[in-house]
Enzyme design. Structure first.
Site, PDB file in Angstrom:
ATOM      1  N   ASP A  80      12.432  -3.282   2.274  1.00  0.00           N
ATOM      2  CA  ASP A  80      10.990  -3.127   2.137  1.00  0.00           C
ATOM      3  C   ASP A  80      10.617  -3.619   0.743  1.00  0.00           C
ATOM      4  O   ASP A  80      10.881  -2.948  -0.245  1.00  0.00           O
ATOM      5  CB  ASP A  80      10.635  -1.638   2.333  1.00  0.00           C
ATOM      6  CG  ASP A  80       9.189  -1.322   1.976  1.00  0.00           C
ATOM      7  OD1 ASP A  80       8.766  -0.181   2.195  1.00  0.00           O
ATOM      8  OD2 ASP A  80       8.477  -2.218   1.461  1.00  0.00           O
ATOM      9  N   LYS A 137      -0.836  -6.725  -1.935  1.00  0.00           N
ATOM     10  CA  LYS A 137      -0.206  -6.152  -3.119  1.00  0.00           C
ATOM     11  C   LYS A 137       0.222  -7.201  -4.118  1.00  0.00           C
ATOM     12  O   LYS A 137       0.649  -6.872  -5.216  1.00  0.00           O
ATOM     13  CB  LYS A 137       0.998  -5.293  -2.694  1.00  0.00           C
ATOM     14  CG  LYS A 137       0.628  -4.091  -1.855  1.00  0.00           C
ATOM     15  CD  LYS A 137       1.806  -3.196  -1.649  1.00  0.00           C
ATOM     16  CE  LYS A 137       1.515  -2.117  -0.660  1.00  0.00           C
ATOM     17  NZ  LYS A 137       0.563  -1.104  -1.146  1.00  0.00           N
ATOM     18  N   GLN A 158       6.777  -3.228  -2.933  1.00  0.00           N
ATOM     19  CA  GLN A 158       6.566  -2.920  -4.353  1.00  0.00           C
ATOM     20  C   GLN A 158       7.482  -3.696  -5.275  1.00  0.00           C
ATOM     21  O   GLN A 158       7.524  -3.417  -6.480  1.00  0.00           O
ATOM     22  CB  GLN A 158       6.761  -1.403  -4.583  1.00  0.00           C
ATOM     23  CG  GLN A 158       5.769  -0.529  -3.845  1.00  0.00           C
ATOM     24  CD  GLN A 158       4.314  -0.677  -4.310  1.00  0.00           C
ATOM     25  OE1 GLN A 158       4.041  -1.299  -5.340  1.00  0.00           O
ATOM     26  NE2 GLN A 158       3.404  -0.128  -3.555  1.00  0.00           N
TER      27      GLN A 158
HETATM   28  C1  LIG Z   1       7.067   0.872  -0.581  1.00  0.00           C
HETATM   29  C2  LIG Z   1       5.964   0.597   0.405  1.00  0.00           C
HETATM   30  N1  LIG Z   1       6.280   0.236   1.666  1.00  0.00           N
HETATM   31  C3  LIG Z   1       5.340  -0.018   2.593  1.00  0.00           C
HETATM   32  C4  LIG Z   1       3.991   0.095   2.280  1.00  0.00           C
HETATM   33  C5  LIG Z   1       2.956  -0.229   3.351  1.00  0.00           C
HETATM   34  O1  LIG Z   1       2.278  -1.397   2.946  1.00  0.00           O
HETATM   35  P1  LIG Z   1       0.947  -1.801   3.745  1.00  0.00           P
HETATM   36  O2  LIG Z   1       0.034  -0.623   3.647  1.00  0.00           O
HETATM   37  O3  LIG Z   1       0.436  -3.025   3.024  1.00  0.00           O
HETATM   38  O4  LIG Z   1       1.382  -2.093   5.160  1.00  0.00           O
HETATM   39  C6  LIG Z   1       3.610   0.485   0.995  1.00  0.00           C
HETATM   40  C7  LIG Z   1       2.138   0.643   0.686  1.00  0.00           C
HETATM   41  N2  LIG Z   1       1.834   1.310  -0.529  1.00  0.00           N
HETATM   42  C8  LIG Z   1       0.888   2.357  -0.492  1.00  0.00           C
HETATM   43  C9  LIG Z   1      -0.507   1.962  -0.091  1.00  0.00           C
HETATM   44  O5  LIG Z   1      -1.369   2.711  -1.017  1.00  0.00           O
HETATM   45  N3  LIG Z   1      -0.592   3.240  -2.046  1.00  0.00           N
HETATM   46  C10 LIG Z   1       0.726   2.986  -1.844  1.00  0.00           C
HETATM   47  O6  LIG Z   1       1.614   3.204  -2.615  1.00  0.00           O
HETATM   48  C11 LIG Z   1       4.602   0.725   0.029  1.00  0.00           C
HETATM   49  O7  LIG Z   1       4.274   1.079  -1.229  1.00  0.00           O
END
Ligand SMILES: Cc1ncc(COP(=O)(O)O)c(CN[C@@H]2CONC2=O)c1O
Length: 404
Positions: free
Chosen positions: A199, A225, A202
């Site tokens: 994944d 992101k 980040q």
């Molecule tokens: C580590 C990680 N994996 C998957 C996702 C899912 O990404 P999408 O929402 O783009 O499908 C996020 C989203 N991060 C969240 C979204 O808001 N704050 C966060 O930390 C994430 O931080």
């Protein structure tokens, strides 16, 4: 290094005010702001090129297709994937992860088979596996983390059994900022003949990603992101795996021929891209990748690492501070609590000072459980944040702390 003032001018939203105070935007792990070049390119495409892609015989359709497939090549190059056919466009990390969970478990997992994930996973890398567990009786094994928020490789290696079918792991935690040793984890998994999904939601915005060097089998990230539009994401998969997986969704684009007797599917990547793609968002994503590539991912990484280290050092001067994620060299995220001040109260009051952070469980409730808390306040940095903004955050946290 790049000129931070020139960079900030590329993001007009950064100069707006909130509550008549300068905006200090520190919620980049949730979503980043978009540079003008991305917005202009998407507007221009709608204004001058808009047409559906892939099967049109007319000029506009071909032009839109060329932009869409050029975007795929831009993504391939950015993550150093061997083949453009291994780059699948999705709606984001969540859909990318769900695609693999659904298709991989359909093809290769049955009752009692196991997936290994970690305590720090985002819900989008937990819940899809739980849905499969409920449906097919697969088992989820969880890698523990230490108090600093780090995985122990020996503990990870000890979780493999003859039933382990896949590992699925965040490269960087969205709460802790922990950068996991995915390359070493993948080597261990491959010694067991087990594929690994990473994944990259980040990690991709913060440092260079090389899927061949990492040798991951699947890699997921979101466009929004990494300074691109919402609604677009990427799943990279090794061709050898993608060829073995059944389609995730059925519809147009993903078929070769359809009859009521038999349907055959398109070749990669289209087998996994049912329906009309967001061909303007893919163009926007490509422009965002061009933007960060021009600044240099190493320069971005260095800038954000300096901000993160400075912020952690300053946070430690605050009475009653509790920091979550203390890995040396962690990445672009600082989660904290102060005394018994509720995270919502801290975040709400910082907001009134113009400082945008995120509060709550950050879609990582098992991680909150591990630390015995309900939520944190999270500041997360991007290429356009400044030391002065960190100072504003620290002053804000100290000011709010004195209110309680
Ligand atoms: C580590 C990680 N994996 C998957 C996702 C899912 O990404 P999408 O929402 O783009 O499908 C996020 C989203 N991060 C969240 C979204 O808001 N704050 C966060 O930390 C994430 O931080």
């Amino acid at each position: 290094m790049y000129d931070i003032n020139q960079v900030r001018a590329d993001f007009p939203i950064l100069s707006r005010k909130v509550y008549d105070k300068p905006l200090v935007y520190l919620d980049n792990a949730a979503t980043t702001q978009k540079p003008l070049c991305v917005l202009d390119a998407m507007r221009d495409e709608y204004l001058n090129v808009n047409a559906n892609v892939h099967r049109g015989v007319h000029y506009l359709s071909q032009q839109a297709t060329d932009l869409h497939e050029a975007a795929r090549e831009t993504v391939r190059k950015f993550i150093n994937a061997p083949k453009v056919e291994e780059v699948i466009f999705t709606r984001g990390t969540t859909e990318s992860l769900n695609l693999v969970v659904s298709s991989f478990s359909d093809a290769f997992m049955s009752e009692g088979d196991e997936v290994i994930i970690s305590t720090m996973e985002h819900h989008s890398n937990i819940v899809p596996w739980q849905l499969q567990a409920a449906k097919k009786g697969i088992a989820i094994r969880v890698i523990p983390i230490n108090d600093k928020g780090e995985i122990n490789l020996d503990e990870f290696a000890g979780l493999f059994t003859e039933r382990t079918k896949i590992v699925s792991i965040a490269q960087v935690s969205n709460v802790l900022g922990t950068v996991n040793p995915v390359k070493e984890m993948i080597k261990i998994a491959h010694e067991h003949g087990v594929p690994v999904m990473v994944d990259g939601a980040q990690s991709t915005p913060h440092f260079a990603v090389d899927v061949q060097d990492m040798d991951c089998d699947f890699f997921a990230f979101s466009g929004h992101k990494i300074y691109g539009p919402t609604g677009i994401g990427v799943l990279y998969g090794k061709e050898e795996w993608l060829d073995k997986l059944p389609p995730y969704q059925g519809g147009g684009e993903m078929i070769e021929s359809v009859s009521f007797e038999k349907t055959t599917f398109e070749k990669l990547p289209f087998k996994f891209e049912a329906g009309t793609p967001d061909y303007v968002a893919t163009h926007g994503l490509a422009k965002a990748i061009d933007y960060v590539s021009a600044l240099g991912m190493d320069n971005i990484a260095k800038h954000e690492q300096e901000l993160t280290r400075y912020c952690m050092d300053q946070m430690r001067t605050i009475d009653g501070i509790r920091l979550f994620g203390e890995q040396e060299g962690k990445d672009a995220v600082v989660s904290f609590l102060v005394g018994d001040i509720h995270h919502m109260d801290m975040g709400t009051l910082l907001d009134r000072l113009g400082i945008a952070v995120r509060t709550g469980h950050h879609c990582a409730q098992p991680l909150m459980d591990r630390y015995g808390i309900l939520g944190t306040v999270r500041a997360s940095f991007a290429l356009y944040n400044t030391k002065e903004e960190v100072d504003a955050l620290i002053a804000g946290v100290k000011r709010v702390s004195q209110m309680f």
